[in-house]
Design a protein around this motif. Structure first.
Motif, PDB file in Angstrom:
ATOM      1  N   ILE A  36       0.854  -1.190   0.000  1.00 22.51           N
ATOM      2  CA  ILE A  36       0.000   0.000   0.000  1.00 22.51           C
ATOM      3  C   ILE A  36       0.887   1.236   0.000  1.00 22.51           C
ATOM      4  CG2 ILE A  36      -1.838   1.267   1.183  1.00 22.51           C
ATOM      5  CD1 ILE A  36      -2.446  -1.320   2.749  1.00 22.51           C
ATOM      6  N   GLY A  44       0.772   4.391   3.133  1.00 20.71           N
ATOM      7  CA  GLY A  44       0.082   3.553   4.117  1.00 20.71           C
ATOM      8  C   GLY A  44       0.259   3.983   5.558  1.00 20.71           C
ATOM      9  N   GLY A  86      -4.991   5.017   3.739  1.00 15.61           N
ATOM     10  CA  GLY A  86      -3.999   3.950   3.577  1.00 15.61           C
ATOM     11  C   GLY A  86      -3.747   3.196   4.866  1.00 15.61           C
ATOM     12  N   LYS A  87      -3.643   3.932   5.981  1.00 11.27           N
ATOM     13  CA  LYS A  87      -3.438   3.298   7.286  1.00 11.27           C
ATOM     14  C   LYS A  87      -4.637   2.422   7.658  1.00 11.27           C
ATOM     15  CE  LYS A  87      -2.725   4.419  12.170  1.00 11.27           C
ATOM     16  NZ  LYS A  87      -2.642   5.517  13.170  1.00 11.27           N
ATOM     17  N   GLY A 126      -4.581  -0.720   5.616  1.00 15.01           N
ATOM     18  CA  GLY A 126      -3.506  -1.608   6.073  1.00 15.01           C
ATOM     19  C   GLY A 126      -3.846  -2.328   7.367  1.00 15.01           C
ATOM     20  N   GLY A 133       3.174  -1.172   4.106  1.00 22.51           N
ATOM     21  CA  GLY A 133       2.797   0.187   3.741  1.00 22.51           C
ATOM     22  C   GLY A 133       4.046   0.960   3.363  1.00 22.51           C
TER      23      GLY A 133
END
Length: 267
Positions: A7, A10, A15-16, A19, A31
């Motif tokens: 990702i 990330g 994104g986080k 993930g 990430g």
């Protein structure tokens, strides 16, 4: 065998959330961030990657392959916001935004395709934006960069289909993330002819992000896509009216739709 997922972007926001959700489902998740040392407490590894640097992209993809031996899913999530009157937005900032939102994702795709071809399969998910479906006032550069990524995905899908590599777009609406803090704002100049209208629009945009949806909604949608044998070309994720705005653009005369947008932004 658990799928290996990369990702970009990330370390925070959408994104986080993606993930963390995929990690909870026992996927092997990596990430990326330009400053991975700032995220040592992350629930999944964060690797150094700058989407504007081709060498950085290639090194990070290679590092994942050396550790895992494969790469099943790429989620092109890294992106940057930009606001301002187009006339007053420096060319350098326009190019920088396209480098991050358009050329960056293309270069990450190029870096993973040889491995996915070798594996005889893979999935690439490009995170775009509902803003990419329409030219929004004072967000024209952002709309254009995300719209360009939407269109190139349509072409890319057809080119890589014979290799059993799937590609799709996921266009989020407004989510409660830190994108507003990180985006480039053309300065609100005292002597600008756009001062009042740009100022009002900027205020409205920030309100939308602050009251946006939980990014976990995006994470769950991405999870569903990963488990879909033949993903659609486009997915839209957001409030009903945000998604419905795309439908309206298809069915309304151009000037009527333009008037709706101008009323919404009080222009």
């Amino acid at each position: 065998m658990s799928k290996v997922i990369l990702i970009t972007g990330g370390s925070s926001g959408i994104g986080k959330s993606i993930g963390e959700f995929l990690t909870s489902k026992d996927y092997i998740v990596y990430g990326t961030s330009r400053n991975p040392d700032n995220y040592k407490e992350s629930k999944f590894p964060i690797l150094a990657l700058d989407v504007k640097n081709v060498v950085s992209i290639q090194e990070t993809v290679q590092a994942v392959l050396e550790k895992e031996g494969r790469l099943d899913v790429l989620i092109n999530n890294a992106g940057a916001g930009i606001t301002g009157p187009i006339e007053e937005t420096p060319e350098e900032q326009i190019k920088n935004n396209f480098d991050t939102n358009f050329f960056g994702p293309i270069n990450v795709i190029k870096a993973v395709l040889p491995q996915m071809r070798k594996q005889k399969g893979g999935l690439i998910i490009n995170v775009t934006s509902i803003a990419g479906y329409m030219g929004l006032p004072y967000r024209g550069i952002y709309s254009a960069s995300k719209g360009a990524l939407e269109l190139i995905t349509e072409a890319f899908r057809m080119e890589i289909k014979e290799f059993n590599i799937k590609m799709t777009n996921v266009a989020p609406g407004d989510f409660a993330t830190n994108i507003a803090a990180g985006r480039y704002h053309a300065p609100l100049l005292e002597d600008s002819p756009y001062k009042t209208s740009y100022g009002n629009t900027l205020e409205l945009m920030n309100e939308h992000v602050d009251s946006g949806s939980n990014p976990n909604v995006m994470a769950k949608e991405v999870f569903k896509i990963i488990n879909t044998p033949n993903p659609k070309v486009h997915y839209k994720v957001g409030e009903f009216m945000q998604k419905f705005s795309i439908v309206l653009k298809r069915i309304l005369p151009d000037k009527v739709y333009e008037k709706l947008l101008m009323n919404h932004y009080k222009l």
